[in-house]
Design an enzyme around this catalytic site. Structure first.
Site, PDB file in Angstrom:
ATOM      1  N   HIS A  96       0.744  -1.308  -0.053  1.00 30.15           N
ATOM      2  CA  HIS A  96      -0.089   0.058   0.054  1.00 30.15           C
ATOM      3  C   HIS A  96       1.009   1.282  -0.051  1.00 30.15           C
ATOM      4  O   HIS A  96       1.854   1.205   0.731  1.00 30.15           O
ATOM      5  CB  HIS A  96      -0.838  -0.006   1.300  1.00 30.15           C
ATOM      6  CG  HIS A  96      -1.911   1.005   1.325  1.00 30.15           C
ATOM      7  ND1 HIS A  96      -2.720   1.506   0.493  1.00 30.15           N
ATOM      8  CD2 HIS A  96      -1.673   2.226   1.982  1.00 30.15           C
ATOM      9  CE1 HIS A  96      -3.316   2.842   0.720  1.00 30.15           C
ATOM     10  NE2 HIS A  96      -2.711   3.020   1.828  1.00 30.15           N
ATOM     11  N   SER A  97       0.531   2.337  -0.941  1.00 28.97           N
ATOM     12  CA  SER A  97       1.268   3.634  -0.708  1.00 28.97           C
ATOM     13  C   SER A  97       2.596   3.298  -1.177  1.00 28.97           C
ATOM     14  O   SER A  97       2.898   2.598  -2.419  1.00 28.97           O
ATOM     15  CB  SER A  97       1.089   4.241   0.500  1.00 28.97           C
ATOM     16  OG  SER A  97       1.266   5.500   0.446  1.00 28.97           O
ATOM     17  N   MET A  98       3.554   3.727  -0.458  1.00 30.47           N
ATOM     18  CA  MET A  98       4.898   3.551  -0.631  1.00 30.47           C
ATOM     19  C   MET A  98       5.140   2.041  -0.914  1.00 30.47           C
ATOM     20  O   MET A  98       6.086   1.660  -1.776  1.00 30.47           O
ATOM     21  CB  MET A  98       5.880   3.780   0.269  1.00 30.47           C
ATOM     22  CG  MET A  98       7.272   3.802   0.114  1.00 30.47           C
ATOM     23  SD  MET A  98       8.566   3.494   1.739  1.00 30.47           S
ATOM     24  CE  MET A  98       8.057   1.940   1.990  1.00 30.47           C
TER      25      MET A  98
END
Length: 315
Positions: A96-98
């Site tokens: 998730h995300s980074m």
């Protein structure tokens, strides 16, 4: 006769966390955290996934039980830890995300050099690197400004943001993760051969439609894109729906279906006759279909031949 699963090799210390070990699972899901996050972000995932999926959360250094380690993001080291941890079962990656960008780079690393890559890649809450919105570097912001950014994003509980004794624990790994993301340069390469599942919140300004749709260009095996109500951390409220959809995507590969040649190759390498017999049944079924199609073609050819025999010659 059931063939016992190969024993898992010991992973490098503290890299991989399992809150619900499932040695009989058919697939391992390696999960990568968001910037500043840790393996605990995935502590509740097993409860929402089928018994045939084992969740293995990656613990990056500098946080939680690795707080004494220097905070940094090293894709090669993470790839080595996953390789050491694997026991021959098919595996998938999710971030998730980074963590989504990191999962993508890991999929590339783990698929190269003749190694067996993941059967699916899950990317959540992040646009393709070439389409991420330009913004000022965050990793060097003063503490209060960085805390305000985290507060606006919804990435940490208010009690942790308001208590100074937690600031160093929160901000040190966050700065390291953001610095890695800010320095990340996308390199053009051959598309992945595993399918990609992309997930995002409908109101997430960091994952606009054009940005997440562009992940389609990174695979030759198909890409699905799903959006859910919510912002950047939509998965907090939408976790049951997300896990349901993710399990559906993973099931296509966990069964070792005929199109999944990476799973077949790994089964052969590990010498698992039980699995090979399943693949043999798949091949037999395909052979039967081909035989039936050949019979239909033969019948049509015979009809054409009979028709030609009764057709008067042209003058």
């Amino acid at each position: 006769m059931n063939t016992p699963a190969p024993a898992r090799r010991p992973a490098p210390p503290r890299w991989i966390t399992r809150t619900d070990p499932r040695p009989d699972a058919r697939l391992t899901l390696y999960c990568l955290p968001h910037a500043g996050g840790g393996a605990s972000a995935y502590r509740n995932w097993s409860a929402g996934l089928p018994a045939w999926v084992e969740v293995a959360a990656v613990q990056l250094p500098g946080r939680e039980n690795r707080i004494a380690d220097e905070a940094l993001v090293d894709p090669a080291a993470v790839a080595a830890a996953i390789t050491a941890d694997r026991d021959g079962r098919p595996y998938a990656l999710f971030g998730h995300s980074m963590g989504g960008v990191l999962a993508f780079e890991l999929a590339r690393l783990l698929s190269g050099g003749g190694r067996v890559g993941p059967v699916r890649l899950g990317i959540s809450g992040v646009a393709h690197p070439l389409l991420r919105a330009a913004r000022l570097p965050l990793s060097g912001l003063p503490d209060e400004e960085l805390l305000d950014w985290v507060r606006a994003l919804g990435g940490a509980p208010e009690w942790a943001l308001s208590d100074p004794q937690f600031h160093e624990l929160l901000l040190t790994p966050l700065r390291a993760d953001l610095a890695w993301l800010e320095g990340h340069v996308h390199q053009a390469a051959a598309p992945l051969t595993c399918p990609v599942s992309v997930f995002a919140g409908e109101d997430d300004e960091h994952a606009q439609p054009a940005g997440i749709d562009s992940w389609r260009e990174e695979t030759s095996a198909g890409c699905s894109v799903r959006r859910y109500p919510g912002g950047h951390f939509y998965l907090d409220a939408q976790l049951p729906a997300l896990l349901r959809d993710l399990a559906e995507d993973l099931s296509e590969r966990a069964e070792g279906r005929p199109g999944d040649m990476s799973v077949h190759a790994e089964d052969l390498a590990e010498g698992r006759p039980g699995d090979i017999s399943v693949h043999a049944e798949d091949l037999s079924a395909h052979a039967g279909k081909l035989s039936a199609q050949a019979g239909e073609l033969s019948a049509r050819a015979e009809e054409l031949s009979t028709s030609a025999d009764h057709t008067p010659p042209r003058r």
